[in-house]
Scaffold this motif. Structure first.
Motif, PDB file in Angstrom:
ATOM      1  N   LYS A  80       0.822  -1.205   0.000  1.00  0.00           N
ATOM      2  CA  LYS A  80       0.000   0.000   0.000  1.00  0.00           C
ATOM      3  C   LYS A  80       0.861   1.263   0.000  1.00  0.00           C
ATOM      4  O   LYS A  80       0.444   2.294  -0.486  1.00  0.00           O
ATOM      5  CB  LYS A  80      -0.937   0.018   1.208  1.00  0.00           C
ATOM      6  CG  LYS A  80      -2.020  -1.031   1.134  1.00  0.00           C
ATOM      7  CD  LYS A  80      -2.904  -0.985   2.369  1.00  0.00           C
ATOM      8  CE  LYS A  80      -3.964  -2.077   2.317  1.00  0.00           C
ATOM      9  NZ  LYS A  80      -4.779  -2.091   3.533  1.00  0.00           N
ATOM     10  N   THR A  81       2.069   1.171   0.564  1.00  0.00           N
ATOM     11  CA  THR A  81       2.930   2.349   0.658  1.00  0.00           C
ATOM     12  C   THR A  81       4.176   2.261  -0.220  1.00  0.00           C
ATOM     13  O   THR A  81       4.792   3.266  -0.494  1.00  0.00           O
ATOM     14  CB  THR A  81       3.373   2.576   2.112  1.00  0.00           C
ATOM     15  OG1 THR A  81       4.063   1.408   2.584  1.00  0.00           O
ATOM     16  CG2 THR A  81       2.182   2.860   3.004  1.00  0.00           C
ATOM     17  N   ASN A  82       4.566   1.058  -0.631  1.00  0.00           N
ATOM     18  CA  ASN A  82       5.767   0.868  -1.450  1.00  0.00           C
ATOM     19  C   ASN A  82       5.384   0.251  -2.790  1.00  0.00           C
ATOM     20  O   ASN A  82       4.404  -0.478  -2.888  1.00  0.00           O
ATOM     21  CB  ASN A  82       6.768  -0.063  -0.763  1.00  0.00           C
ATOM     22  CG  ASN A  82       7.283   0.510   0.526  1.00  0.00           C
ATOM     23  OD1 ASN A  82       7.447   1.711   0.652  1.00  0.00           O
ATOM     24  ND2 ASN A  82       7.542  -0.353   1.493  1.00  0.00           N
ATOM     25  N   THR A  83       6.202   0.517  -3.797  1.00  0.00           N
ATOM     26  CA  THR A  83       5.977  -0.129  -5.089  1.00  0.00           C
ATOM     27  C   THR A  83       6.626  -1.508  -5.077  1.00  0.00           C
ATOM     28  O   THR A  83       7.513  -1.792  -4.256  1.00  0.00           O
ATOM     29  CB  THR A  83       6.575   0.704  -6.234  1.00  0.00           C
ATOM     30  OG1 THR A  83       7.996   0.748  -6.072  1.00  0.00           O
ATOM     31  CG2 THR A  83       6.002   2.109  -6.256  1.00  0.00           C
ATOM     32  N   LYS A  84       6.213  -2.346  -6.014  1.00  0.00           N
ATOM     33  CA  LYS A  84       6.790  -3.682  -6.108  1.00  0.00           C
ATOM     34  C   LYS A  84       8.284  -3.607  -6.411  1.00  0.00           C
ATOM     35  O   LYS A  84       9.076  -4.376  -5.866  1.00  0.00           O
ATOM     36  CB  LYS A  84       6.083  -4.490  -7.197  1.00  0.00           C
ATOM     37  CG  LYS A  84       4.682  -4.883  -6.856  1.00  0.00           C
ATOM     38  CD  LYS A  84       4.054  -5.696  -7.975  1.00  0.00           C
ATOM     39  CE  LYS A  84       2.625  -6.042  -7.647  1.00  0.00           C
ATOM     40  NZ  LYS A  84       2.001  -6.864  -8.701  1.00  0.00           N
TER      41      LYS A  84
END
Length: 117
Positions: A80-84
């Motif tokens: 939810k807060t970081n990209t893959k």
């Protein structure tokens, strides 16, 4: 019967922690038990007993849900807060800071699995 096994698994982890702490004291018997509890907790023996109780209850809940389910929930929350891509970069560095990018990643149900070459 399954519920009994889950409860017993919850007691195993605090017991191992207490035994390691007792062996680290260099004492024997009741003195080792007392010193280990005092070393584990922030408020002496009572804090040590409370910490072991907290670890036991946490282990019981973890066995209730299962490690895979908890890991999946944590990773979904992090997404939810970081990209893959950020997560893959951090994981590659954490697992091998000298050779980043030598792992293969597979996505299963929007959760990453690491496959080591």
């Amino acid at each position: 019967m399954d519920e009994l096994v889950k409860k017993l698994a919850g007691f195993g982890i605090p017991a191992i922690i207490l035994l390691v702490a007792m062996s680290a004291t260099g004492l024997a018997g009741a003195a080792a038990f007392t010193a280990a509890l005092a070393a584990l907790g922030p408020f002496g023996m009572l804090g040590g007993a409370g910490l072991l109780l907290l670890i036991g209850l946490s282990a019981d809940k973890i066995t209730e849900f299962g490690y895979a389910k908890i890991t999946t929930m944590v990773i979904k929350e992090q997404l939810k807060t970081n990209t893959k891509e950020d997560m893959i970069e951090k994981a590659n560095y954490k697992f091998n800071p000298n050779k980043p990018g030598i792992f293969q990643w597979q996505s299963v149900d929007d959760v990453f699995l690491m496959v080591v070459d």
